[in-house]
Write a protein that holds these residues in place. Structure first.
Motif, PDB file in Angstrom:
ATOM      1  N   ASP A 111       0.843  -1.195   0.000  1.00 58.19           N
ATOM      2  CA  ASP A 111       0.000   0.000   0.000  1.00 58.19           C
ATOM      3  C   ASP A 111       0.880   1.247   0.000  1.00 58.19           C
ATOM      4  N   ILE A 112       0.684   2.127  -0.983  1.00 55.88           N
ATOM      5  CA  ILE A 112       1.432   3.379  -1.077  1.00 55.88           C
ATOM      6  C   ILE A 112       0.447   4.544  -1.021  1.00 55.88           C
ATOM      7  N   ILE A 113       0.749   5.488  -0.160  1.00 57.40           N
ATOM      8  CA  ILE A 113      -0.068   6.696  -0.023  1.00 57.40           C
ATOM      9  C   ILE A 113       0.799   7.890  -0.393  1.00 57.40           C
ATOM     10  N   TYR A 114       0.231   8.786  -1.206  1.00 56.60           N
ATOM     11  CA  TYR A 114       0.940   9.991  -1.623  1.00 56.60           C
ATOM     12  C   TYR A 114       0.364  11.192  -0.879  1.00 56.60           C
ATOM     13  N   MET A 115       1.252  12.057  -0.416  1.00 54.39           N
ATOM     14  CA  MET A 115       0.824  13.279   0.271  1.00 54.39           C
ATOM     15  C   MET A 115       1.588  14.464  -0.316  1.00 54.39           C
ATOM     16  N   ASN A 116       0.853  15.530  -0.614  1.00 61.24           N
ATOM     17  CA  ASN A 116       1.484  16.762  -1.060  1.00 61.24           C
ATOM     18  C   ASN A 116       2.065  17.494   0.148  1.00 61.24           C
ATOM     19  N   MET A 117       2.995  18.379  -0.123  1.00 66.23           N
ATOM     20  CA  MET A 117       3.593  19.166   0.952  1.00 66.23           C
ATOM     21  C   MET A 117       2.523  19.962   1.685  1.00 66.23           C
ATOM     22  N   SER A 118       1.543  20.457   0.952  1.00 63.90           N
ATOM     23  CA  SER A 118       0.480  21.235   1.596  1.00 63.90           C
ATOM     24  C   SER A 118      -0.295  20.368   2.595  1.00 63.90           C
ATOM     25  N   GLU A 119      -0.469  19.085   2.298  1.00 60.52           N
ATOM     26  CA  GLU A 119      -1.136  18.175   3.245  1.00 60.52           C
ATOM     27  C   GLU A 119      -0.263  17.946   4.470  1.00 60.52           C
ATOM     28  N   LEU A 120       1.046  17.788   4.243  1.00 59.73           N
ATOM     29  CA  LEU A 120       1.968  17.602   5.369  1.00 59.73           C
ATOM     30  C   LEU A 120       2.005  18.857   6.244  1.00 59.73           C
ATOM     31  N   MET A 121       1.939  20.011   5.608  1.00 56.20           N
ATOM     32  CA  MET A 121       1.983  21.265   6.360  1.00 56.20           C
ATOM     33  C   MET A 121       0.742  21.451   7.232  1.00 56.20           C
ATOM     34  N   ALA A 122      -0.320  20.757   6.931  1.00 56.77           N
ATOM     35  CA  ALA A 122      -1.539  20.841   7.729  1.00 56.77           C
ATOM     36  C   ALA A 122      -1.451  19.996   9.000  1.00 56.77           C
TER      37      ALA A 122
END
Length: 143
Positions: A70-81
């Motif tokens: 299972d691979i999940i992708y997160m944008n930097m904006s999501e990490l910043m939240a």
């Protein structure tokens, strides 16, 4: 809800204007849906932060996290939240920030002090020309 389990830089590169936090497998892990996902450097693997403004510059970066197949992708904006992410990242990069105007303020203070001394010397000269002993003695105390 996602939380940061571990965030350690693989290494840090410091440039004049920004700091690069390079990430690597086993140094960055997230907990999502009660499962631990390890960072994998398939897409982005660095966080670029402006040293002066202390803001993340590569907001469009996309990070991959894996647990088994299972691979999940997160944008930097999501990490910043994620508050944990920002707090840990700030602690990592804090020693590399450029304090706003610290060196400039020191230089300005030196210049202002020198100008004030020069002004007092001119006023002393003027008091001597006018033979004003009282003003002369007061100005001497300022030097």
């Amino acid at each position: 809800m996602a939380t940061v389990k571990m965030l350690r830089p693989y290494y840090i590169k410091v440039f004049d204007r920004h700091v690069l936090v390079i990430l690597e497998y086993q140094y960055f892990a997230m907990v999502m849906d009660n499962h631990v996902y390890q960072f994998i450097p398939t897409e982005s693997r660095e966080i670029r932060i402006n040293r002066k403004t202390q803001k993340i510059e590569n907001v469009g970066a996309r990070f991959a996290f894996q647990k088994g197949n299972d691979i999940i992708y997160m944008n930097m904006s999501e990490l910043m939240a994620i508050p944990d992410f920002l707090v840990q990242l700030r602690e990592i990069v804090k020693p590399y920030y450029i304090e706003e105007g610290s060196q400039e303020n020191d230089q300005n203070s030196v210049i202002i002090d020198e100008l004030e001394r020069m002004n007092v010397k001119r006023l002393i000269d003027k008091a001597l020309d006018n033979r004003d002993k009282k003003t002369f003695e007061q100005l001497l105390k300022l030097l």
